[in-house]
Design a protein around this motif. Structure first.
Motif, PDB file in Angstrom:
ATOM      1  N   CYS A 344      16.052  36.559  46.587  1.00  0.00           N
ATOM      2  CA  CYS A 344      16.521  36.335  47.956  1.00  0.00           C
ATOM      3  C   CYS A 344      18.019  36.055  47.986  1.00  0.00           C
ATOM      4  CB  CYS A 344      15.753  35.195  48.608  1.00  0.00           C
ATOM      5  SG  CYS A 344      14.025  35.581  48.929  1.00  0.00           S
ATOM      6  N   LEU A 345      18.488  35.286  47.027  1.00  0.00           N
ATOM      7  CA  LEU A 345      19.910  34.948  46.969  1.00  0.00           C
ATOM      8  C   LEU A 345      20.744  36.209  46.798  1.00  0.00           C
ATOM      9  CD1 LEU A 345      22.120  32.758  46.790  1.00  0.00           C
ATOM     10  CD2 LEU A 345      21.709  32.683  44.320  1.00  0.00           C
ATOM     11  N   ASP A 346      20.308  37.098  45.918  1.00  0.00           N
ATOM     12  CA  ASP A 346      21.079  38.298  45.605  1.00  0.00           C
ATOM     13  C   ASP A 346      20.945  39.367  46.686  1.00  0.00           C
ATOM     14  OD1 ASP A 346      22.659  40.010  43.957  1.00  0.00           O
ATOM     15  OD2 ASP A 346      20.815  41.052  43.390  1.00  0.00           O
ATOM     16  N   THR A 347      19.748  39.510  47.261  1.00  0.00           N
ATOM     17  CA  THR A 347      19.455  40.631  48.163  1.00  0.00           C
ATOM     18  C   THR A 347      19.581  40.261  49.632  1.00  0.00           C
ATOM     19  OG1 THR A 347      17.865  41.372  46.497  1.00  0.00           O
ATOM     20  CG2 THR A 347      17.767  42.450  48.636  1.00  0.00           C
ATOM     21  N   LEU A 348      19.277  39.000  49.975  1.00  0.00           N
ATOM     22  CA  LEU A 348      19.183  38.626  51.384  1.00  0.00           C
ATOM     23  C   LEU A 348      20.241  37.622  51.827  1.00  0.00           C
ATOM     24  CD1 LEU A 348      15.302  38.220  51.527  1.00  0.00           C
ATOM     25  CD2 LEU A 348      16.650  40.266  52.017  1.00  0.00           C
ATOM     26  N   GLY A 349      20.773  36.843  50.888  1.00  0.00           N
ATOM     27  CA  GLY A 349      21.799  35.883  51.250  1.00  0.00           C
ATOM     28  C   GLY A 349      21.356  34.445  51.042  1.00  0.00           C
ATOM     29  N   VAL A 350      22.348  33.545  51.105  1.00  0.00           N
ATOM     30  CA  VAL A 350      22.109  32.138  50.797  1.00  0.00           C
ATOM     31  C   VAL A 350      21.136  31.508  51.794  1.00  0.00           C
ATOM     32  CG1 VAL A 350      23.188  29.870  50.531  1.00  0.00           C
ATOM     33  CG2 VAL A 350      24.384  31.922  49.746  1.00  0.00           C
ATOM     34  N   TRP A 351      21.311  31.821  53.077  1.00  0.00           N
ATOM     35  CA  TRP A 351      20.462  31.185  54.096  1.00  0.00           C
ATOM     36  C   TRP A 351      18.992  31.539  53.895  1.00  0.00           C
ATOM     37  CZ3 TRP A 351      17.212  32.060  58.294  1.00  0.00           C
ATOM     38  CH2 TRP A 351      17.056  30.980  59.177  1.00  0.00           C
ATOM     39  N   LEU A 352      18.717  32.802  53.594  1.00  0.00           N
ATOM     40  CA  LEU A 352      17.323  33.216  53.387  1.00  0.00           C
ATOM     41  C   LEU A 352      16.806  32.741  52.030  1.00  0.00           C
ATOM     42  CD1 LEU A 352      17.323  36.768  54.996  1.00  0.00           C
ATOM     43  CD2 LEU A 352      16.347  34.676  55.881  1.00  0.00           C
ATOM     44  N   ALA A 353      17.688  32.561  51.056  1.00  0.00           N
ATOM     45  CA  ALA A 353      17.261  31.963  49.790  1.00  0.00           C
ATOM     46  C   ALA A 353      16.825  30.520  50.009  1.00  0.00           C
ATOM     47  CB  ALA A 353      18.395  32.037  48.766  1.00  0.00           C
ATOM     48  N   ASP A 405      28.726  35.379  59.093  1.00  0.00           N
ATOM     49  CA  ASP A 405      27.582  35.066  58.216  1.00  0.00           C
ATOM     50  C   ASP A 405      27.632  35.900  56.946  1.00  0.00           C
ATOM     51  OD1 ASP A 405      26.668  33.310  60.117  1.00  0.00           O
ATOM     52  OD2 ASP A 405      25.269  34.745  61.026  1.00  0.00           O
ATOM     53  N   LYS A 406      28.000  37.167  57.106  1.00  0.00           N
ATOM     54  CA  LYS A 406      28.067  38.067  55.952  1.00  0.00           C
ATOM     55  C   LYS A 406      29.215  37.687  55.035  1.00  0.00           C
ATOM     56  CE  LYS A 406      29.246  42.266  56.851  1.00  0.00           C
ATOM     57  NZ  LYS A 406      29.231  43.669  57.333  1.00  0.00           N
ATOM     58  N   ASP A 407      30.357  37.360  55.625  1.00  0.00           N
ATOM     59  CA  ASP A 407      31.529  36.991  54.813  1.00  0.00           C
ATOM     60  C   ASP A 407      31.261  35.711  54.020  1.00  0.00           C
ATOM     61  OD1 ASP A 407      32.809  39.187  55.791  1.00  0.00           O
ATOM     62  OD2 ASP A 407      33.919  38.094  57.357  1.00  0.00           O
ATOM     63  N   MET A 408      30.522  34.787  54.622  1.00  0.00           N
ATOM     64  CA  MET A 408      30.225  33.526  53.942  1.00  0.00           C
ATOM     65  C   MET A 408      29.096  33.661  52.922  1.00  0.00           C
ATOM     66  SD  MET A 408      30.414  30.838  57.113  1.00  0.00           S
ATOM     67  CE  MET A 408      29.993  29.465  56.056  1.00  0.00           C
ATOM     68  N   GLY A 409      28.421  34.789  52.935  1.00  0.00           N
ATOM     69  CA  GLY A 409      27.317  34.982  51.997  1.00  0.00           C
ATOM     70  C   GLY A 409      25.995  34.444  52.492  1.00  0.00           C
ATOM     71  N   LEU A 410      25.983  33.980  53.767  1.00  0.00           N
ATOM     72  CA  LEU A 410      24.718  33.457  54.300  1.00  0.00           C
ATOM     73  C   LEU A 410      23.709  34.576  54.487  1.00  0.00           C
ATOM     74  CD1 LEU A 410      26.078  30.938  56.970  1.00  0.00           C
ATOM     75  CD2 LEU A 410      25.396  30.493  54.601  1.00  0.00           C
ATOM     76  N   LEU A 411      24.189  35.723  54.928  1.00  0.00           N
ATOM     77  CA  LEU A 411      23.342  36.904  55.088  1.00  0.00           C
ATOM     78  C   LEU A 411      24.017  38.065  54.392  1.00  0.00           C
ATOM     79  CD1 LEU A 411      22.461  36.678  58.911  1.00  0.00           C
ATOM     80  CD2 LEU A 411      21.084  35.861  56.998  1.00  0.00           C
ATOM     81  N   THR A 412      23.241  38.983  53.824  1.00  0.00           N
ATOM     82  CA  THR A 412      23.801  40.183  53.211  1.00  0.00           C
ATOM     83  C   THR A 412      23.941  41.265  54.271  1.00  0.00           C
ATOM     84  OG1 THR A 412      21.629  41.044  52.627  1.00  0.00           O
ATOM     85  CG2 THR A 412      22.733  39.637  51.000  1.00  0.00           C
ATOM     86  N   SER A 413      24.678  42.298  53.929  1.00  0.00           N
ATOM     87  CA  SER A 413      24.871  43.402  54.874  1.00  0.00           C
ATOM     88  C   SER A 413      23.550  44.103  55.172  1.00  0.00           C
ATOM     89  CB  SER A 413      25.887  44.403  54.308  1.00  0.00           C
ATOM     90  OG  SER A 413      25.441  44.884  53.039  1.00  0.00           O
ATOM     91  N   LYS A 414      22.632  44.098  54.239  1.00  0.00           N
ATOM     92  CA  LYS A 414      21.331  44.728  54.461  1.00  0.00           C
ATOM     93  C   LYS A 414      20.570  44.000  55.569  1.00  0.00           C
ATOM     94  CE  LYS A 414      17.150  46.206  52.015  1.00  0.00           C
ATOM     95  NZ  LYS A 414      16.418  46.215  50.727  1.00  0.00           N
ATOM     96  N   VAL A 415      20.594  42.675  55.532  1.00  0.00           N
ATOM     97  CA  VAL A 415      19.926  41.882  56.562  1.00  0.00           C
ATOM     98  C   VAL A 415      20.633  42.065  57.901  1.00  0.00           C
ATOM     99  CG1 VAL A 415      19.315  39.546  57.293  1.00  0.00           C
ATOM    100  CG2 VAL A 415      19.091  40.193  54.880  1.00  0.00           C
ATOM    101  N   CYS A 416      21.969  42.090  57.868  1.00  0.00           N
ATOM    102  CA  CYS A 416      22.722  42.295  59.116  1.00  0.00           C
ATOM    103  C   CYS A 416      22.433  43.664  59.713  1.00  0.00           C
ATOM    104  CB  CYS A 416      24.222  42.152  58.854  1.00  0.00           C
ATOM    105  SG  CYS A 416      24.716  40.453  58.436  1.00  0.00           S
ATOM    106  N   CYS A 417      22.224  44.656  58.849  1.00  0.00           N
ATOM    107  CA  CYS A 417      21.884  46.000  59.313  1.00  0.00           C
ATOM    108  C   CYS A 417      20.563  45.984  60.062  1.00  0.00           C
ATOM    109  CB  CYS A 417      21.820  46.952  58.124  1.00  0.00           C
ATOM    110  SG  CYS A 417      21.385  48.654  58.565  1.00  0.00           S
ATOM    111  N   LEU A 418      19.584  45.235  59.543  1.00  0.00           N
ATOM    112  CA  LEU A 418      18.294  45.116  60.221  1.00  0.00           C
ATOM    113  C   LEU A 418      18.461  44.470  61.591  1.00  0.00           C
ATOM    114  CD1 LEU A 418      15.161  45.137  60.317  1.00  0.00           C
ATOM    115  CD2 LEU A 418      15.217  42.904  59.167  1.00  0.00           C
ATOM    116  N   VAL A 419      19.227  43.386  61.652  1.00  0.00           N
ATOM    117  CA  VAL A 419      19.440  42.682  62.919  1.00  0.00           C
ATOM    118  C   VAL A 419      20.145  43.600  63.912  1.00  0.00           C
ATOM    119  CG1 VAL A 419      20.607  40.742  64.015  1.00  0.00           C
ATOM    120  CG2 VAL A 419      19.460  40.434  61.806  1.00  0.00           C
ATOM    121  N   ASP A 420      21.185  44.302  63.440  1.00  0.00           N
ATOM    122  CA  ASP A 420      21.928  45.208  64.334  1.00  0.00           C
ATOM    123  C   ASP A 420      21.018  46.317  64.855  1.00  0.00           C
ATOM    124  OD1 ASP A 420      24.156  43.705  63.907  1.00  0.00           O
ATOM    125  OD2 ASP A 420      25.031  45.040  62.394  1.00  0.00           O
TER     126      ASP A 420
END
Length: 1445
Positions: A344-353, A405-420
């Motif tokens: 989760c940390l590597d693929t989804l981001g710190v917040w989801l980890a 969120d993406k810049d801080m590493g809370l969410l990855t671009s993949k997760v942001c793509c899903l939200v967008d």
């Protein structure tokens, strides 16, 4: 003439492709061909006439299409093809493949309807589909549908149960594994199945059950020339399951392989456009995202600290007190959780980890699995670690600025793509919606897009869980969409039941849930309503996954979004191939369907098969390994050893567990197949010796199933109650009757006013009964009864009638105290009817002769005294004073009965002292109290006593004084004119004596019942071996409230029955392991079995199970009950049934054991065995040598000299000593057996020896004490305590680290107590069962070695058990003590307990009036039994502190 495979292949001709399908006629010779114009086409297509099928009566029936009116054209075409030949329907998800299957079932329905022996089988690959498809069949057909899957316990339903299912159902919906096992075991046969439907048939490859069914059964029979095979109908959205798709050739080969394996042609549509006319097809869209890295410093810090935390916990595990298995399980879970969090940390981001860590910590906290508390701490520490880096609180505002969120590493671009993607779809849908509204000239505000239906497909369960959290936090800022997740429940991460999943799907259908984040479970499985958006968050692993997930988007203008990382050309290329694969697969399917069938080639056709001809059960080389593992899983095991086979590749040797009757199998041959060859050979040998049944299932499974069925057999608790034949006869009013007279001598230590009574019987009693003496407790002492035979008496019919009227009158008066009941009871039995026929006659107190004056007292008007005039007025008229001195009178004014004893000097005008001190006259009293004016106030008053009340004197204890008894002794004065003379003259001593008669005769009746049972058995064994009183004790339950009951005899009989049965089975079945022997023993000694034995001997009618109630006692001569004659056995023994009563199964079983104990205690083991043989328990003591083959030197394995010295016994066969100390985990091949069989035998021997010792040493002990002492003496804990004290644990041969650790702990605890002390309840840990087993196995070894000499066993083992429990040293088990105390105080005990994989939680509350007054909770590693003891012990301590002594 039989056709060859080549001939059959030649019959398969090509067909011309239609616009919608392609297929050829099937190869089976029973079908005919004809030329038809197909669907209006000008092309000629060669198809078949309706298939001709035979049913049991031999007539020919045709399967005709039975379409549903709403079926689509392509569904009707597919149905036509399926009727004519084996068919695989390859159509998109949502195109209605199930409906085609249902129409096919309707076409076959008339061949399936009962009483036809044929069935249709509908196979589905997932359990969730069983109910779904079964309900669909029920909705559209009138066929009877059965459902089967593994959780229902149907893997090993026996042949009889399967036959019942087939007789009751016409369509069987099941998972393929169930059908495969049923075919392998011969429970189902392929020729029973007319139609075999395979849903999602693309699974049919490799070792999948679909493939095994076709290879092992269908193609074998087809290859051998059998034509009576089921019609095959497969359904799939993609004939390809694998990750291929790069080449047209690969697709072609896979499709061809599936068709060949399924022996079917593929039906599909030429293009997607054909389906699109009927169902919407989604538009695939690629959504690219650029991978963004979490800031390196943050990632590195978190990764390093997480790894350090993991290493820290792993080190703690290695030094913990956990057993090896517990530590191993905990380590696996920590590693798995660490991997999930890092993913989760590597693929989804710190917040989801962080969300993953929070979920895992909460998930672990809800579990009590082994080490999970430890694992939970690890997860909680990871949460703290993440929160330390997120302490500034940006997680509270996640999603406000996705770029940030993406810049801080809370969410990855993949997760942001899903939200967008979701937000873009919202804006796009909202725009389209407003355009539609403007077109009709209406304005409306945003409704929140409640019609949104979206599925997001992910690969991992943890991804689904955390994305659900994210979307539920983020989306409410923009709309009212609600998100839930669905994931498989077999991962151990997400325990989501099928019911919960179905509820989520239903909420999705109703619009209560808008987005489902799901794993592949929603690709094929749950029936989900069509979606307008499907997003592949993770790429499709296979072309099948691609097609199935795309098929979920079935709404008009729906989208299928494929998220791909920008620059990932491999994934992009694969998905593009998947997009094109639909048309390619259709093209190849149509092409192959126009070609002749390929001959199915398989190495399995040449591999060896073991077949049981009687059942057609088979095991092949391929399935032999599985069968051996299944067999071993049914062998006995404990917490330290699970029996599994061991394969030594180098020597080609298969080692089976020690409890297996076959130890090693050595084979030679093809090295690649050597293990399979060995397992197949083991299967053969196990079947030949009976360890595997003719259905090739473990014998113990069948035995346990039979035992379960036996225990579940219905039992009618309404059982007869027998009346002794000696007390029943037919009355004759024409002839004199000879009666055998027995003097009933009554003596008491509380009164002299008792006279004897004569009991006159039509039959002479057995000498034992006719001279019986017994004692009955009374209020103030005891009544002693002695029967003595005095000869015969010849009575005329009139005399008999007079005597009967006398006894009915006096007894009814004593019982009822009611004049109306007396009048209605004046009905004597008619001539010829069976009746309770014995006479109870008063005798003169001074001489031994019948008191006829008392008997004639029924007719007082016939008596006139010659010395006195009739000068006293009564209700009867004028009488003389003589008739009033000893009379039984009735006073209507108060409805009372009295016994007059004398005439006083008082009259109506005499003074009467009232209770409160006032004084009046009798005349005034009767006016004031009863409104009666005395007419003869000068007549002298009668002195009288109240009539006695009859009570139960069989209860075994003195009764407390009551007001009724006191009133019977007080005297009153009665005016004669108010009295109605019922009987006169009637001495008060006679009436008093008759008040005891119901209880006395109830005891005599019970003795006669016992005597009749004894005679029934004596006719069988011809030996007078037991006293009637002992038999009566064995027939009397505690609920009777007598001074005796069967509990002590039952305890003794139970132990002997267990011993006798165990040694018999041990010798009769030398190859049976302990588990199988135990089941066989249960089939003999269980309550259900003993009840059945007892009922087969008509035992229930003899049992006494209710407290004697004088009010229900049958007065002899009174027509109050109807008697029915019943024949008891083939030798003509008879009994009279006096009525029915409820009798529980356990009571009958207990009485059988008690009767064994009665014969054993009075006449020894031979008599007990004779009785057991009579009831049907066939065991013998014909001892035979114990043969084993050992190739070892015992002295090299154990300290033989020390053990023989300890036991004071020299073994003839020292190998027995090795066997007695060998645990199942010790896999040394030279020792062929472990101690389990000897333990089975020794357990029963010790149980019997200890019970016999207690019974002999403490003969006066109460039944409850005997049971308590036996329980304390023969428990496994007691034996384990003794084993540790004797140091036997040092000699156990085992290979279990967990057992070694547990022994070390228990030895340390036991060392705290004195060696001379008996077992104590203060230990907070449980003894390893192995320690107690060793004592039992030693007893078994000595028993066998000494040629089955119990006394030698007792001499050797008793010193190890010293000090034995005595009444003085007996301490009640805390559980029993608390239960009795709470019962006494009327407290209620509430328990909440759970145990999962080793950790026990046990909470107990003691409540008074619904309020908890004491409670204690235990959480630890003790087993449930020990945890309960600890909790009870601690609550007892609390109660004793607060309650006064």
């Amino acid at each position: 003439m039989e056709m060859t495979r080549k001939d059959k292949a030649a019959m398969r001709t090509e067909t011309t492709q239609s616009s919608c399908s392609s297929s050829s006629s099937h190869h089976l010779p029973r079908q005919k061909r004809t030329k038809l114009h197909h669907h209006g086409s000008h092309q000629q297509v060669e198809i078949m006439e309706p298939i001709q099928m035979e049913i049991d009566d031999g007539s020919q029936l045709q399967a005709l299409a039975d379409p549903l009116p709403f079926a689509r054209s392509y569904q009707l075409e597919a149905l036509e093809k399926a009727i004519h030949e084996n068919t695989i329907v390859f159509l998109e998800t949502g195109s209605g493949k199930t409906l085609i299957a249902i129409m096919l079932l309707r076409s076959y329905a008339y061949m399936l309807r009962k009483p036809s022996r044929h069935i249709a089988v509908f196979l589905v690959p997932k359990v969730v589909l069983v109910t779904q498809q079964a309900e669909a069949v029920k909705m559209h057909t009138d066929l009877k549908v059965g459902m089967y899957w593994g959780d229902m316990g149907v893997e090993y339903l026996d042949a009889a149960t399967w036959k019942k299912e087939i007789d009751e159902h016409e369509v069987l919906v099941m998972t393929p594994a169930i059908l495969l096992r049923s075919l392998r075991h011969g429970f189902l046969k392929l020729d029973m199945i007319k139609l075999l439907i395979m849903d999602e048939c693309h699974h049919a490859k490799g070792r999948d059950p679909y493939a095994c069914i076709m290879k092992e059964f269908y193609h074998r029979e087809l290859n051998s020339g059998i034509s009576d095979l089921p019609r095959i109908f497969g359904m799939t959205a993609s004939p390809i399951k694998s990750k291929v798709g790069s080449s047209e050739y690969t697709l072609s080969v896979n499709i061809r392989d599936l068709m060949t394996l399924m022996d079917s042609k593929v039906y599909t549509c030429v293009s997607e456009d054909v389906i699109a006319k009927f169902i919407p097809i989604s538009t695939p869209k690629f959504k690219f995202y650029t991978k963004s890295e979490i800031p390196y410093v943050l990632f590195e810090k978190l990764a390093v600290e997480l790894n350090m935390l993991k290493q820290q916990y792993e080190l703690s595990l290695r030094t913990s007190h956990f057993t090896t298995s517990v530590a191993k399980t905990a380590h696996k879970r920590i590693t798995k959780n660490f991997s999930s969090i890092m993913f989760c940390l590597d693929t989804l981001g710190v917040w989801l980890a962080l969300k993953a860590a929070e979920f895992l910590s909460s998930h672990e906290s809800e579990s009590f699995k082994t080490g999970d508390i430890f694992v939970n701490r690890f997860s909680l520490d990871t949460v703290k670690l993440f929160k330390k880096y997120l302490s500034s609180g940006p997680q509270r505002f996640i999603g406000n600025d996705t770029k940030s969120d993406k810049d801080m590493g809370l969410l990855t671009s993949k997760v942001c793509c899903l939200v967008d993607t979701l937000l873009e779809y919202r804006l796009s849908s909202l725009k389209n919606f407003h355009l539609e509204i403007m077109h009709v000239g209406v304005t409306i505000i945003d409704r929140g897009l409640s019609d949104m239906r979206c599925i997001v497909f992910v690969e991992r369960v943890i991804t689904a869980i955390v994305l659900q959290d994210l979307l539920n936090v983020l989306l409410p800022k923009y709309n009212s969409w609600k998100t839930k997740c669905i994931a498989g429940n077999n991962t151990g991460v997400h325990n989501q039941s099928r019911k919960m999943q179905n509820e989520i799907v239903e909420e999705f259908r109703l619009g209560m849930v808008n987005i489902i984040v799901a794993t592949s479970i929603l690709e094929e499985g749950l029936d989900v309503q069509s979606c307008n958006l499907v997003i592949r968050f993770d790429p499709c692993p296979t072309v099948c996954s691609f097609i199935q997930s795309r098929g979920r988007a079935r709404m008009q203008n729906s989208d299928y979004v494929l998220m791909v990382q920008r620059g990932d050309s491999v994934t992009y290329s694969r998905l593009e191939h998947y997009l094109a694969s639909g048309d390619l697969m259709r093209k190849e399917s149509l092409r192959h369907s126009s070609l002749p069938f390929d001959h199915f080639e398989s190495d399995q056709f040449n591999e060896e098969v073991y077949r049981v001809e009687s059942t057609k059960a088979i095991v092949t080389l391929s399935s032999s390994i599985e069968l051996i593992h299944i067999f071993c899983s049914w062998l006995p095991s404990d917490g330290y050893f699970k029996p599994t086979p061991r394969w030594v590749k180098e020597t080609g040797t298969l080692h089976l567990p020690k409890s297996c009757p076959i130890q090693t199998i050595c084979v030679e041959g093809d090295k690649k197949a050597l293990k399979k060859i060995a397992c197949l050979e083991a299967c053969k040998q196990l079947h030949k010796i009976g360890a595997l049944t003719d259905n090739l299932v473990p014998k113990i499974y069948v035995e346990e199933g039979e035992m379960q069925d036996f225990a579940n057999e219905p039992f009618n608790e309404e059982q007869p109650s027998y009346m002794p034949c000696e007390l029943v006869n037919h009355f004759s009013n024409t002839e004199n009757t000879i009666y055998h007279c027995y003097l009933m001598e009554l003596n008491s230590n509380f009164s002299d006013d008792i006279s004897n009574i004569v009991v006159a019987m039509r039959m002479e009693l057995d000498r034992e009964i006719g001279s019986k003496e017994f004692q009955m407790p009374y209020d103030e002492g005891s009544l002693y009864v002695k029967l003595r035979y005095t000869g015969t008496m010849d009575l005329s019919p009139n005399q008999v009638l007079l005597c009967k009227r006398f006894q009915v009158t006096i007894l009814r008066l004593l019982l009822d105290h009611n004049m109306e009941k007396l009048r209605s009871a004046d009905q004597l039995c008619s001539e010829g009817d069976p009746e309770i026929d014995y006479l109870l006659l008063p005798i003169h107190k001074q001489r031994l002769s019948v008191d006829w004056s008392s008997i004639n007292s029924l007719y007082p008007s016939k008596f006139a005294c010659g010395n006195h005039s009739l000068n006293v007025w009564t209700k009867n008229g004028r009488v003389c004073t003589c008739m009033l001195r000893n009379a039984l009178v009735y006073t209507p004014h108060n409805d009372h009965f009295y016994i007059t004893t004398d005439i006083t000097c008082l009259n109506g005008n005499s003074h009467l002292n009232l209770r409160h001190g006032a004084i009046t006259t009798y005349k005034k009293y009767f006016i004031q109290k009863h409104g009666i004016k005395l007419k003869f106030e000068q007549q002298r008053l009668l002195k009288a006593r109240h009539l006695y009340h009859v009570k139960n004197y069989c209860h075994g204890h003195k009764q407390q004084k009551d007001t009724v008894s006191e009133a019977s002794k007080s005297t009153v004065e009665l005016p004669p004119e108010l009295c109605y003379i019922v009987m006169s003259p009637m001495p008060i001593s006679t009436i008093y004596s008759f008040s005891f008669v119901p209880s006395i005769m109830h005891r005599v009746e019970s003795l006669l019942v016992a005597s009749n049972l004894k005679k029934l058995h004596l006719d069988h064994c011809m030996q007078n071996v037991v006293s009637t009183s002992k038999v009566l004790e064995a027939l009397t339950s505690k609920s009777c409230g007598e001074s005796f009951h069967y509990k002590s005899l039952k305890t003794l009989g139970d132990s002997f029955l267990k011993y006798a049965t165990s040694q018999h089975l041990f010798q009769t079945y030398p190859n049976h392991h302990e588990g199988l022997l135990t089941v066989k023993r249960e089939k003999i000694i269980s309550n259900a079995a003993l009840c059945k034995f007892g009922c087969s001997c008509n035992l229930p009618g003899f049992i006494r199970n209710s407290r004697f109630d004088p009010q229900t006692w049958a007065v002899p001569g009174n027509k109050s009950i109807s008697l029915k004659l019943e024949e008891l056995d083939s030798k003509g023994a008879k009994a009279f049934v006096s009525g029915k009563r409820k009798l529980r199964r356990k009571v009958i079983a207990d009485v059988v054991e008690a009767l064994i104990g009665a014969y054993l205690s009075t006449s020894g083991e031979a008599a007990a065995l004779l009785f057991m043989n009579w009831v049907g328990i066939k065991v013998n003591f014909n001892f035979s040598p114990y043969e084993r083959h050992y190739n070892i030197h015992p002295e090299r394995l154990i300290n033989v000299n020390f053990l023989e010295s300890l036991l004071n016994y020299s073994f003839r066969d020292r190998h027995l000593l090795v066997e007695a100390f060998t645990h199942g985990s010790y896999m040394l091949p030279e020792i062929p057996r472990c101690y389990q069989r000897l333990e089975f035998l020794g357990d029963s021997v010790l149980d019997y020896l200890i019970t016999r010792h207690l019974d002999n040493k403490y003969p006066g002990m109460s039944p409850g004490q005997l049971t308590d002492m036996r329980s304390a003496s023969v428990s496994n804990d007691c034996y384990a305590w003794s084993a540790v004290k004797a140091g036997l644990h040092k000699h156990i041969l085992h290979a279990s680290q967990d057992l070694h650790k547990d022994i070390v702990v228990i030895v340390h605890e036991v060392a705290k107590f004195s060696p001379a002390s008996p077992i104590v309840w203060e230990l907070d840990i449980s003894f390893p069962k192995v320690l107690g087993d060793i004592i039992e196995s030693l007893a078994g070894a000595i028993f066998v070695d000494s040629e089955y000499n119990k006394e030698i066993v007792w001499q050797c083992i008793r010193p190890l058990l010293e000090p034995l429990v005595t009444p003085e040293t007996l301490t009640m088990h805390p559980t029993r003590e608390l239960s009795e105390l709470c019962q006494k105080e009327n407290y209620k005990i509430e328990k909440i307990r759970s145990r999962k994989d080793g950790v026990t939680s046990y909470l107990m509350e003691v409540q008074a009036n619904g309020i908890t007054i004491y409670s204690y909770e235990y959480t630890g590693y003790a087993d449930k039994k020990t945890a309960k003891r600890i909790v009870c012990r601690e609550i007892l301590k609390l109660m004793k502190k607060t309650q006064p002594k």
